[in-house]
Design an enzyme around this catalytic site. Sequence first.
Site, mmCIF file in Angstrom:
data_model
loop_
_atom_site.group_PDB
_atom_site.id
_atom_site.type_symbol
_atom_site.label_atom_id
_atom_site.label_comp_id
_atom_site.label_asym_id
_atom_site.label_seq_id
_atom_site.Cartn_x
_atom_site.Cartn_y
_atom_site.Cartn_z
ATOM 1 N N CYS A 133 -15.459 -12.445 -2.524
ATOM 2 C CA CYS A 133 -14.190 -13.159 -2.699
ATOM 3 C C CYS A 133 -13.025 -12.349 -2.145
ATOM 4 O O CYS A 133 -12.523 -11.433 -2.802
ATOM 5 C CB CYS A 133 -13.989 -13.446 -4.187
ATOM 6 S SG CYS A 133 -12.446 -14.298 -4.534
ATOM 7 N N CYS A 136 -9.817 -12.527 -4.128
ATOM 8 C CA CYS A 136 -9.830 -11.727 -5.372
ATOM 9 C C CYS A 136 -9.695 -10.239 -5.071
ATOM 10 O O CYS A 136 -8.983 -9.525 -5.776
ATOM 11 C CB CYS A 136 -11.144 -11.900 -6.139
ATOM 12 S SG CYS A 136 -11.754 -13.571 -6.290
ATOM 13 N N ASP A 137 -10.410 -9.767 -4.061
ATOM 14 C CA ASP A 137 -10.598 -8.319 -3.911
ATOM 15 C C ASP A 137 -9.978 -7.706 -2.658
ATOM 16 O O ASP A 137 -9.980 -6.487 -2.511
ATOM 17 C CB ASP A 137 -12.108 -8.000 -3.919
ATOM 18 C CG ASP A 137 -12.762 -8.397 -5.232
ATOM 19 O OD1 ASP A 137 -12.070 -8.340 -6.258
ATOM 20 O OD2 ASP A 137 -13.947 -8.761 -5.242
#
Length: 317
Positions: A133, A136-137
């Site tokens: 992701c 997200c990261d």
Amino acid sequence: MHQLIIIGSGPAGFTAAIYAARAGLEPQLVASSVQVGGELMNTTDVENFPGFPEGIQGPDLMTKMQEQAERFGTTVIYDDVTELELSGPVKRATLSDGTVLEAQALIYATGSAYRKLDVPGEEKLTGHGVSWCATCDGFFFRERAIAVVGGGDSAMEEATFLTRFADKVYVIHRRDSLRASKIMQDRAFANDKIEFIWNAEVTEILGDAEVSGVRLLDTVDGSERDLSVEGVFIAIGNDPRTHLVHGQLDLTDEGTIWVDGRSSRTSIEGVFAAGDVIDPHYRQAVTAAGSGTAAALDAEHFLAAAADAPALATAAD
Ligand code: NAP
């Protein structure tokens, strides 16, 4: 018999449970015997869920959702569904311990599973440089060199997004042409920070505590080499978890459960679906939560209409 069974304990399932429980439907939520909370349990900082300006750990967010659902009367069942019987007016879910739950309505919110590479290092380094992701990261890879694996739209999107943070993004694809749409390809080709590595398979993700590189197999000449990177984003597709409803609910060409327009109504009356299992495009915690809301409201309307039906029939007699 219960009023409502919810299957799935990600943001869609728990949000559906919060709404349904507040509406007095006393939902029975089958969460899983292994891990309650879905994909977010594998995430660290969640910085894009509204309401948490400092961010929140994925597992903490899911624990809070569960507490909120239980506070209003949701029963969480720590087991797996092994079989579903959806066609009649009574929906039946058989659990792995043999228990059969019965309800008038059912919400199916089992999410989707990221495809894995199934190579050494992948599991061990998940959360330590291996991610599925970018939104997200990606933030954690400022000024680093990273790799994106895959040749579809997701890989192009992730790679392009990651250039906001990383100094260098290698796209590793197993063939010499991309599956991605032309517009996504053109955007990636035009980006100076992206370098394509063609005809290459990742055979191992290297590193002890953190990712230090990937081992690549050249599919044309069979040679091997190591590429030094600090992050690996795997974007090789995603499969909605529909195995329990095959042959019962209609699916779309993309493999997601078919729902009627913007509703959560599936091809069987009284069965509703929410979250990643109906969504081939967005797949975010927030959109899944919104989708769970729609499913709870649809189920509530269905149950209210079913409760009114005998009274209406009597009145008409
Ligand atoms: P996808 O289209 O199925 O592409 C998966 C890619 O991963 C393919 O290039 C495939 O290689 C590769 N791959 C699969 N298994 C592999 C393995 N074991 N090892 C190495 N490579 C592997 O999946 P997606 O990119 O996630 O897209 C899914 C759907 O969402 C598509 O319909 C896509 O258009 C859509 N989507 C749209 C957008 C957008 O429009 N903004 C963004 C993301 C996704 P091969 O090509 O060799 O098969």
